[in-house]
Design a protein around this motif. Structure first.
Motif, PDB file in Angstrom:
ATOM      1  N   ASP A  63       0.753  -1.316  -0.193  1.00 16.79           N
ATOM      2  CA  ASP A  63       0.226   0.047  -0.045  1.00 16.79           C
ATOM      3  C   ASP A  63       0.731   1.216  -0.096  1.00 16.79           C
ATOM      4  O   ASP A  63       1.721   1.459   0.761  1.00 16.79           O
ATOM      5  N   PRO A  64       0.845   2.073  -0.880  1.00 22.88           N
ATOM      6  CA  PRO A  64       1.658   3.254  -0.900  1.00 22.88           C
ATOM      7  C   PRO A  64       1.679   4.066   0.382  1.00 22.88           C
ATOM      8  O   PRO A  64       2.631   4.451   0.628  1.00 22.88           O
ATOM      9  N   GLN A  65       0.667   4.074   1.095  1.00 30.44           N
ATOM     10  CA  GLN A  65       0.389   4.955   2.244  1.00 30.44           C
ATOM     11  C   GLN A  65       1.301   4.259   3.200  1.00 30.44           C
ATOM     12  O   GLN A  65       2.376   5.085   3.971  1.00 30.44           O
ATOM     13  N   HIS A  66       1.212   2.952   3.431  1.00 29.70           N
ATOM     14  CA  HIS A  66       1.994   2.209   4.418  1.00 29.70           C
ATOM     15  C   HIS A  66       3.262   2.255   4.014  1.00 29.70           C
ATOM     16  O   HIS A  66       4.231   2.386   4.925  1.00 29.70           O
ATOM     17  N   ALA A  67       3.620   2.262   2.637  1.00 30.01           N
ATOM     18  CA  ALA A  67       5.022   2.209   2.183  1.00 30.01           C
ATOM     19  C   ALA A  67       5.805   3.598   2.555  1.00 30.01           C
ATOM     20  O   ALA A  67       6.769   3.604   2.986  1.00 30.01           O
ATOM     21  N   GLU A  68       5.098   4.590   2.553  1.00 30.83           N
ATOM     22  CA  GLU A  68       5.511   5.941   2.827  1.00 30.83           C
ATOM     23  C   GLU A  68       5.850   6.203   4.294  1.00 30.83           C
ATOM     24  O   GLU A  68       6.911   6.647   4.843  1.00 30.83           O
ATOM     25  N   ALA A  69       4.960   5.627   5.090  1.00 29.11           N
ATOM     26  CA  ALA A  69       5.317   5.567   6.657  1.00 29.11           C
ATOM     27  C   ALA A  69       6.390   4.671   7.094  1.00 29.11           C
ATOM     28  O   ALA A  69       7.216   5.141   7.913  1.00 29.11           O
ATOM     29  N   ALA A  70       6.464   3.564   6.051  1.00 30.33           N
ATOM     30  CA  ALA A  70       7.682   2.807   6.540  1.00 30.33           C
ATOM     31  C   ALA A  70       9.074   3.407   6.250  1.00 30.33           C
ATOM     32  O   ALA A  70      10.295   3.397   6.888  1.00 30.33           O
ATOM     33  N   ILE A  71       9.120   4.037   5.136  1.00 33.71           N
ATOM     34  CA  ILE A  71      10.274   4.801   4.581  1.00 33.71           C
ATOM     35  C   ILE A  71      10.483   6.106   5.676  1.00 33.71           C
ATOM     36  O   ILE A  71      11.683   6.403   6.025  1.00 33.71           O
ATOM     37  N   ARG A  72       9.666   6.607   5.929  1.00 30.14           N
ATOM     38  CA  ARG A  72       9.655   7.672   6.875  1.00 30.14           C
ATOM     39  C   ARG A  72      10.371   7.271   8.406  1.00 30.14           C
ATOM     40  O   ARG A  72      11.358   7.838   8.771  1.00 30.14           O
ATOM     41  N   ALA A  73       9.764   6.150   8.803  1.00 30.61           N
ATOM     42  CA  ALA A  73      10.468   5.685   9.958  1.00 30.61           C
ATOM     43  C   ALA A  73      11.773   5.288   9.801  1.00 30.61           C
ATOM     44  O   ALA A  73      12.563   5.457  10.618  1.00 30.61           O
ATOM     45  N   ALA A  74      12.134   4.692   8.504  1.00 31.37           N
ATOM     46  CA  ALA A  74      13.382   4.098   8.436  1.00 31.37           C
ATOM     47  C   ALA A  74      14.429   5.410   8.322  1.00 31.37           C
ATOM     48  O   ALA A  74      15.697   5.364   8.909  1.00 31.37           O
TER      49      ALA A  74
END
Length: 647
Positions: free
Chosen positions: A625-636
């Motif tokens: 999911d793009p939104q969940h992917a963005e959240a994961a990238i931000r956290a990383a």
């Protein structure tokens, strides 16, 4: 939140029709009138009101957002062509050394099945495919045939009273009709029946807020002098060779005229007032349609006078001119600017020429408005005739019509059925539904109030599907639903029309009651599954178009859940730990990119989206999911920044 349509309410009150279940009124006198069917109020033997025409035959109003978009395109085109802009800006709202004063008369067609003084059908010829001078729409009285008499239709009083109450007016217990004499081809009787001496209502007000589009940041309160009922005139149809045809189908259409005090001083505020009044009339189902569909017109009275160095106006109000039949909010604003500038230029030219009384060069007259064209022509007012006064019209009580006496209990009852005002509804959408003021106002403006009613119904259905466990986030869910109802539904007709046959097939067909070709239950199913993450955004949009076509949902289509299962469209999303692993992998070898995130001054949005796209490419197809992917990238990224700053 469903409002009570004035046409149905009129049948219930005045004909005893069981078409509407209404709340019990505390006033026993009004309740007794309801039980009697209001036969004592009937002054004619008119047949039952014809049923409203099907929605497919109506011309839907142009959405506000589309209207604004088209205006912006026109301004850009003029700029590319090197044509001076005619649109108003903040500097256009005032002229140094001068004060503008504007009063407005708004004419709105009442939402009734019959005309004001005859039993002829009252469908608008501008919105229906009706032959000119059709016998069902022109009674003997409308054509002013000898011996024909006016017969007041009591049902027309219902939307008129509702309009007056919405504008906070005091409804007069007794009102009377007068004859306004003038001779013109559009008035076959030689006079118009209106209310001059004893109108329907007096003493109202409209409060304009900055969010309504006024000039300045302070609220403006405009007084309503009176609200009166009157009949419309014939429609003039221009033909080649200077020939004009007349359509008497519009003669006698029931109108309500709203007269404001001359208290407006900025063109944008005047346009905002007309827009606000239209919204208020829509909210109580008092009028048939807005300016964009020909159901509402405005006449503006414009005058100017000089302002002293202390900012105080010098002398009395200037000579006023009246600009007739403005049929759009843009026309109201632009016509006022053009007429103001014309009057100022004429007075200053007279002063420069040594005229002893420069202000006297402005004549009291009635003027028309020629809107600007793409070639730069137009954009100015022009003289129509000298301005008539009350003496010229020779007002007199109509001898064929008696006084109209309205029961206090009936007024009280109609007041109880008004529902929330536009301001109250907008505040509720912002406070309880989490919408922005822009989105809330757009929802309320679309489809004559039908879009916001549709939104309420979809929200209720979605929340029912989500259940109690997810109701803590219902503010977020309501904003999520609003985005789809406001934007995605609009894209169906804008982007998918080419895939359908005919303009009618590309229409939502939204009714004032909030029903359209995309059933509430079907959209609620799609949005609930999307909000829960069980389907992707792309699948949700494809399903919505399938419902729009009629292939999925509704009575004849495949149920939404069954269609998803048959096509194996359920979203099997990866686990959170898999997102984290993919994010770490996406960041490998991107040291130079990551260093940009160490500085808070740099714009890193583009780099962020680059890393998100990289994660999506690394992940399994159709399971991220793009939104969940963005959240994961931000956290990383945050972990990387923390580690490197500490080091």
């Amino acid at each position: 939140m469903t409002r009570l349509p004035a046409r149905q309410l009129g049948k219930c009150l005045l004909q005893g029709s069981p078409v509407l279940r209404v709340p019990v009124v505390a006033c026993s006198r009004c309740a007794r009138l309801l039980s009697l069917g209001h036969k004592q109020y009937s002054t004619s033997t008119a047949p039952p009101s014809p049923s409203p025409s099907p929605l497919s035959a109506t011309k839907l109003p142009v959405p506000l957002r589309k209207q604004l978009k088209e205006e912006a395109k026109a301004r850009k085109a003029r700029a590319r062509a090197g044509i001076a802009p005619f649109s108003s800006t903040k500097r256009d709202q005032t002229v140094p050394g001068w004060e503008l004063t504007v009063g407005i008369e708004i004419h709105a067609q009442l939402n009734t099945a019959q005309k004001l003084f005859s039993t002829a059908a009252a469908e608008s010829h501008d919105a229906q495919d009706i032959e000119p001078n059709d016998s069902a729409h022109v009674a003997f009285f409308d054509a002013a045939l000898p011996g024909a008499q006016p017969i007041f239709q009591p049902a027309t009083f219902v939307p008129a009273v509702r309009a007056a109450l919405a504008l906070h007016c005091t409804v007069q217990r007794i009102s009377r009709f007068d004859r306004k004499h003038y001779f013109h081809w559009d008035q076959p009787a030689g006079y118009q029946i209106t209310q001059y001496y004893e109108p329907l209502a007096r003493g109202g007000r409209v409060e304009l807020l900055p969010r309504d589009g006024i000039y300045g940041e302070s609220p403006v309160c405009v007084d309503i002098v009176q609200v009166q009922m009157e009949q419309d005139t014939a429609k003039t149809l221009a033909q080649p060779g200077g020939v004009y045809w007349l359509d008497f189908g519009r003669v006698g259409m029931p109108l309500v005229e709203i007269i404001t005090a001359p208290q407006l001083h900025h063109p944008a505020t005047a346009a905002a007032l007309v827009r606000k009044v239209q919204a208020m009339l829509y909210a109580v189902d008092a009028c048939t349609s807005g300016m964009e569909a020909g159901g509402l017109r405005a006449d503006v009275n414009v005058s100017v006078r000089r302002v002293g160095e202390d900012g105080v106006a010098v002398g009395p109000l200037g000579v006023r001119t009246e600009i007739k039949n403005l049929n759009s909010f843009r026309a109201v604003e632009d016509a006022i600017i053009a007429e103001r500038d014309r009057q100022i230029a004429a007075i200053e030219a007279a002063a420069a020429a040594g005229h002893p009384d420069p202000a006297s060069v402005i004549e009291s007259e009635t003027r028309g408005w020629t809107p600007p064209t793409g070639s730069g022509e137009g954009g100015q007012t022009h003289r129509l005739r000298g301005k008539e006064g009350a003496v010229d019209y020779r007002y007199m009580p109509d001898p064929d019509l008696g006084p109209v006496v309205i029961d206090d209990g009936l007024v009280q009852y109609l007041g109880l059925t008004l529902g929330a005002s536009p301001d109250e509804e907008l505040d509720r959408l912002v406070a309880e539904y989490g919408l922005t003021q822009v989105d809330a106002a757009s929802l309320m403006a679309l489809d004559g109030g039908g879009r916001v009613q549709y939104y309420y119904d979809v929200v209720d259905a979605v929340e029912e599907r989500l259940g109690g466990s997810e109701r803590s986030d219902r503010g977020e869910a309501r904003a999520f639903v609003a985005n789809w109802v406001l934007h995605q539904l609009g894209k169906l007709t804008a982007e998918k029309a080419a895939a359908l046959d005919g303009q009618e097939a590309a229409s939502l067909g939204m009714t004032p009651q909030g029903r359209c070709r995309v059933p509430v239950e079907s959209l609620a199913d799609i949005l609930a599954f999307r909000y829960q993450g069980r389907i992707t955004a792309g699948v949700a949009k494809d399903l919505l178009f399938a419902v729009f076509r009629g292939d999925v949902g509704g009575e004849d289509g495949t149920p939404v859940e069954e269609a998803i299962a048959e096509a194996n469209l359920w979203f099997d999303e990866i686990a959170p730990e898999e997102y984290r692993a993919l994010a770490e992998e996406a960041l490998r070898g991107e040291a130079s990119t990551l260093k940009l995130f160490l500085s808070s001054k740099k714009n890193t949005q583009g780099k962020l989206q680059y890393l998100v796209g990289k994660l999506l490419r690394l992940g399994p197809e159709g399971r991220t999911d793009p939104q969940h992917a963005e959240a994961a990238i931000r956290a990383a990224i945050e972990r990387w920044v923390t580690d490197n700053r500490t080091a």
